[in-house]
Write an enzyme that holds these catalytic residues in place. Structure first.
Site, PDB file in Angstrom:
ATOM      1  N   LYS A  12      28.712  16.388  36.241  1.00 13.58           N
ATOM      2  CA  LYS A  12      28.001  17.592  36.128  1.00 13.58           C
ATOM      3  C   LYS A  12      28.359  18.488  35.758  1.00 13.58           C
ATOM      4  CE  LYS A  12      29.011  20.983  38.230  1.00 13.58           C
ATOM      5  NZ  LYS A  12      28.240  22.494  38.016  1.00 13.58           N
TER       6      LYS A  12
ATOM      7  N   GLU B 236      25.113  24.517  35.597  1.00  8.63           N
ATOM      8  CA  GLU B 236      23.642  24.662  36.892  1.00  8.63           C
ATOM      9  C   GLU B 236      23.010  25.420  35.867  1.00  8.63           C
ATOM     10  OE1 GLU B 236      27.016  25.747  37.408  1.00  8.63           O
ATOM     11  OE2 GLU B 236      26.332  27.307  38.150  1.00  8.63           O
TER      12      GLU B 236
ATOM     13  N   GLY C  61      35.065  25.245  31.005  1.00  8.88           N
ATOM     14  CA  GLY C  61      34.542  26.601  30.610  1.00  8.88           C
ATOM     15  C   GLY C  61      35.226  27.963  31.453  1.00  8.88           C
TER      16      GLY C  61
ATOM     17  N   GLY D 214      38.741  27.494  35.759  1.00 11.62           N
ATOM     18  CA  GLY D 214      39.853  26.496  35.434  1.00 11.62           C
ATOM     19  C   GLY D 214      41.448  26.934  36.036  1.00 11.62           C
TER      20      GLY D 214
ATOM     21  N   GLU E  70      39.710  22.820  29.760  1.00  8.56           N
ATOM     22  CA  GLU E  70      39.898  23.621  27.843  1.00  8.56           C
ATOM     23  C   GLU E  70      39.368  25.013  28.436  1.00  8.56           C
ATOM     24  OE1 GLU E  70      37.400  25.082  25.669  1.00  8.56           O
ATOM     25  OE2 GLU E  70      36.785  23.560  24.041  1.00  8.56           O
TER      26      GLU E  70
ATOM     27  N   CYS F 254      32.844  28.405  22.323  1.00  8.58           N
ATOM     28  CA  CYS F 254      34.493  28.708  22.938  1.00  8.58           C
ATOM     29  C   CYS F 254      35.370  28.756  21.899  1.00  8.58           C
ATOM     30  CB  CYS F 254      35.343  27.344  23.735  1.00  8.58           C
ATOM     31  SG  CYS F 254      34.749  25.946  22.605  1.00  8.58           S
TER      32      CYS F 254
ATOM     33  N   GLU G 238      37.290  37.459  26.530  1.00 10.57           N
ATOM     34  CA  GLU G 238      36.691  36.254  26.161  1.00 10.57           C
ATOM     35  C   GLU G 238      35.501  37.250  26.131  1.00 10.57           C
ATOM     36  OE1 GLU G 238      35.671  32.281  27.163  1.00 10.57           O
ATOM     37  OE2 GLU G 238      35.782  31.821  24.945  1.00 10.57           O
TER      38      GLU G 238
HETATM   39  O1  TXE Z   1      31.493  29.533  33.347  1.00 13.28           O
HETATM   40  P1  TXE Z   1      32.188  28.799  35.092  1.00 13.28           P
HETATM   41  P2  TXE Z   1      30.700  30.379  33.699  1.00 13.28           P
HETATM   42  C1  TXE Z   1      33.523  31.045  29.173  1.00 13.28           C
HETATM   43  C2  TXE Z   1      32.948  32.421  29.070  1.00 13.28           C
HETATM   44  C3  TXE Z   1      31.929  32.987  30.602  1.00 13.28           C
HETATM   45  C4  TXE Z   1      32.535  32.722  31.042  1.00 13.28           C
HETATM   46  C5  TXE Z   1      32.101  32.133  32.583  1.00 13.28           C
HETATM   47  O2  TXE Z   1      34.242  32.992  28.714  1.00 13.28           O
HETATM   48  O3  TXE Z   1      31.472  33.733  30.140  1.00 13.28           O
HETATM   49  O4  TXE Z   1      33.423  31.668  31.132  1.00 13.28           O
HETATM   50  O5  TXE Z   1      31.049  31.288  32.671  1.00 13.28           O
HETATM   51  C6  TXE Z   1      31.414  24.929  37.353  1.00 13.28           C
HETATM   52  N1  TXE Z   1      35.095  23.963  40.661  1.00 13.28           N
HETATM   53  N2  TXE Z   1      33.302  29.747  29.658  1.00 13.28           N
HETATM   54  O6  TXE Z   1      30.539  31.625  35.051  1.00 13.28           O
HETATM   55  O7  TXE Z   1      31.713  29.368  35.993  1.00 13.28           O
HETATM   56  C7  TXE Z   1      30.394  25.454  36.873  1.00 13.28           C
HETATM   57  O8  TXE Z   1      29.369  25.606  38.043  1.00 13.28           O
HETATM   58  C8  TXE Z   1      34.549  23.301  40.253  1.00 13.28           C
HETATM   59  C9  TXE Z   1      33.828  29.659  28.511  1.00 13.28           C
HETATM   60  O9  TXE Z   1      29.594  29.655  33.574  1.00 13.28           O
HETATM   61  O10 TXE Z   1      33.653  28.517  34.621  1.00 13.28           O
HETATM   62  C10 TXE Z   1      30.439  24.952  34.994  1.00 13.28           C
HETATM   63  O11 TXE Z   1      29.580  23.492  35.147  1.00 13.28           O
HETATM   64  N3  TXE Z   1      33.536  23.178  38.912  1.00 13.28           N
HETATM   65  C11 TXE Z   1      33.584  28.154  28.147  1.00 13.28           C
HETATM   66  C12 TXE Z   1      31.485  24.810  34.840  1.00 13.28           C
HETATM   67  O12 TXE Z   1      32.649  24.418  35.967  1.00 13.28           O
HETATM   68  C13 TXE Z   1      32.756  24.385  39.455  1.00 13.28           C
HETATM   69  C14 TXE Z   1      32.013  26.950  28.438  1.00 13.28           C
HETATM   70  C15 TXE Z   1      31.312  26.208  33.778  1.00 13.28           C
HETATM   71  O13 TXE Z   1      30.725  27.499  34.498  1.00 13.28           O
HETATM   72  C16 TXE Z   1      33.569  25.760  40.277  1.00 13.28           C
HETATM   73  C17 TXE Z   1      31.589  28.283  29.286  1.00 13.28           C
HETATM   74  C18 TXE Z   1      34.560  25.630  41.328  1.00 13.28           C
HETATM   75  N4  TXE Z   1      34.639  26.353  41.869  1.00 13.28           N
HETATM   76  C19 TXE Z   1      31.996  29.662  29.568  1.00 13.28           C
HETATM   77  N5  TXE Z   1      32.920  26.800  39.434  1.00 13.28           N
HETATM   78  C20 TXE Z   1      34.662  27.493  26.774  1.00 13.28           C
HETATM   79  N6  TXE Z   1      35.648  26.934  26.961  1.00 13.28           N
HETATM   80  O14 TXE Z   1      33.300  26.867  26.236  1.00 13.28           O
HETATM   81  C21 TXE Z   1      32.546  26.639  38.663  1.00 13.28           C
HETATM   82  N7  TXE Z   1      32.097  25.337  38.350  1.00 13.28           N
END
Ligand code: TXE
Length: 498
Positions: free
Chosen positions: A175, A178, A228, A233, A250, A284, A386
């Site tokens: 996945k 989005e 994410g 996480g 991660e 990240c 972050e």
């Molecule tokens: O991340 P989300 P977001 C950090 C960065 C950013 C913040 C939020 O600080 O500003 O996270 O970003 C899926 N069950 N990073 O809101 O929501 C979602 O659809 C299962 C660090 O975009 O964590 C997407 O595919 N999945 C980072 C993925 O999780 C779920 C990179 C990441 O989205 C879910 C990006 C749920 N309940 C953001 N809710 C890095 N580590 O590099 C969301 N998702």
């Protein structure tokens, strides 16, 4: 690109309720295409497809040489389609085409790395000291994997999961975010063309908030790999714990870049700038915290401000652009909010802090100027959280001990950089820093052959390297007695029990 965007049991499908989501070009703020948006029922169907395909046994039983050859065919197809794949990634993320092309090269590398690694794996023979017993530890695919990826490196991040999973013989449901679904759709199509069997690599699109439970709150999944945000996480880890499902997460970082006064000046200025402003800081491992020796701090920050103001920002499709917009209106709003909180906490804004004042930028694009805040300290939110955007904070130190303490004063622990020409000092620092990757006199580089992941709240588990393959495997100890004989534990004649 296929005209339907969910890939389940080897078929491209529309969503069960025919729902779609707009895809926005961050450089213009306008919708340029739509993708199918899965329902939870679609996600459940994708899991069922991966489960049935794994349990059928044909794919996990495929010889390693065939799986390696398949990975190489995917890599070959990616190379042939590199220009188009890079263009798609740029349209979706806003990053420059040059960056997208590097991403595609890196995806190719990870595919070839795991093709080679799986071919070199062998069972471990254990001498158990019993005549006639052959004992060995073998590795088997862990089973059905769910892969949830973010928007900053859409295809690259998901390839770090798909490549080792295919190499190991797992089945999976991917996945993408989005926000950036397109390159993964195109990649899954390449995988099908390369010969990935139906049901091995399933794909759903949509928001984690609607699909998350269907993908994670189930006993049908054996491993969840997530990249994410920290908040997500945590949710995924909690849900997975209810099912005792293995999880690797991660979750980003707040990465220090420590500059000693004897560091090479030119490369330090250059790499502090690229370390934080590449891809508009949406990395990240971005070096967002400059920790610089007080004796050089004023001059060093002046040089950074001058460098930051020269960065050419623009549409990623324009070859003149060196960095693009932020990925979304939400990220832009988040940066604006961070700037206000930093000012309120007393940080000194040296440059940036809002929309760049440059001709030619689409006013509806999500541009945010490279921003530097001086005179920060580790209690400020701008230093602790972050930001995931182009914001550098500056802290000063006087002694080695202070530099190390500041570098470790973070809840995260993904990556850190140290710059000094004193090798002994450098070695002391890199061993003292509690981060998953530490660069000495360099910043930002990685290789598929070395593990990637974090200490602390940057997550757990590792991607890349041999550990990144082991995450997708179970170990099994096989004890084979070639000369079975009774043990006579319960039937010893000495005890008179016959
Ligand atoms: O991340 P989300 P977001 C950090 C960065 C950013 C913040 C939020 O600080 O500003 O996270 O970003 C899926 N069950 N990073 O809101 O929501 C979602 O659809 C299962 C660090 O975009 O964590 C997407 O595919 N999945 C980072 C993925 O999780 C779920 C990179 C990441 O989205 C879910 C990006 C749920 N309940 C953001 N809710 C890095 N580590 O590099 C969301 N998702």
């Amino acid at each position: 690109m296929p005209d339907a965007h969910l890939h389940i049991a080897g078929r491209w499908r529309h969503a069960a309720d025919a729902g779609t989501r707009d895809v926005v070009n961050p450089a213009t703020g306008s919708v340029f295409t739509r993708v199918d948006e899965a329902t939870p029922a679609d996600a459940t169907a994708a899991i069922a497809s991966a489960r049935a395909t794994f349990d059928d046994g044909a794919w996990p039983g495929t010889p390693v040489t065939e799986r390696a050859a398949l990975l190489r065919r995917i890599a070959d197809l990616l190379v042939l389609n590199k220009a188009e794949m890079a263009r798609i990634e740029t349209l979706d993320t806003g990053k420059t085409v040059a960056e997208s092309e590097i991403d595609m090269d890196d995806v190719e590398s990870v595919l070839r790395y795991y093709a080679a690694l799986i071919e070199t794996e062998s069972d471990r023979v254990v001498d158990v000291g019993v005549p006639g017993v052959i004992s060995r530890v073998v590795r088997e695919p862990i089973g059905v994997c769910v892969m949830i990826a973010p928007w900053n490196y859409p295809l690259l991040q998901i390839s770090w999961k798909i490549a080792p999973a295919l190499a190991a013989g797992c089945t999976m449901v991917a996945k993408p975010s989005e926000v950036t679904p397109l390159s993964t759709i195109a990649f899954v199509e390449l995988c099908s063309r390369a010969g990935v069997p139906p049901g091995v690599l399933n794909l759903v699109q949509g928001a984690g908030s609607t699909l998350g439970d269907a993908l994670t709150d189930t006993d049908d999944v054996d491993f969840i790999s997530f990249t994410g945000g920290l908040a997500t996480g945590r949710i995924i880890s909690e849900v997975a714990a209810r099912h005792v499902t293995k999880v690797a997460v991660e979750l980003g970082g707040k990465n220090p870049h420590i500059v000693f006064p004897d560091a090479d000046w030119e490369s330090s200025v250059d790499q502090v700038l690229t370390g934080v402003f590449l891809h508009s800081g949406q990395v990240c491992s971005s070096g967002t915290r400059l920790i610089v020796h007080a004796s050089i701090a004023d001059d060093f920050v002046d040089a950074l401000v001058a460098g930051a103001e020269q960065i050419v920002m623009g549409d990623g499709l324009d070859p003149a652009s060196k960095t693009g917009p932020l990925v979304s209106a939400a990220q832009l709003a988040k940066m604006e909010e961070f700037v206000e909180s930093a000012k309120a906490e007393g940080a000194v804004l040296r440059t940036g802090g809002g929309r760049p004042d440059r001709d030619g930028l689409d006013p509806a694009g999500y541009y945010f100027a490279p921003t530097i805040f001086d005179h920060c300290d580790a209690t400020m939110r701008i230093v602790r959280d972050e930001t995931f955007g182009p914001i550098l904070t500056v802290e000063r130190f006087d002694t080695e001990e202070q530099a190390l303490a500041l570098g470790n004063d973070t809840d995260y622990g993904l990556a850190a950089g140290v710059r000094t020409s004193d090798a002994a000092l450098g070695e002391r620092m890199v061993r003292g820093l509690r981060h998953g990757t530490v660069w000495l006199n360099d910043f930002g580089y990685y290789t598929p052959a070395a593990e990637w992941g974090g200490f602390g709240k940057s997550g757990n588990g590792r991607e890349l390297g041999p550990t990144g393959l082991a995450e997708y495997q179970e170990t099994k100890h096989i004890w084979h007695n070639t000369a079975p004989a009774p043990s006579r534990w319960f039937t010893s004649t000495e005890d008179g029990v016959q």
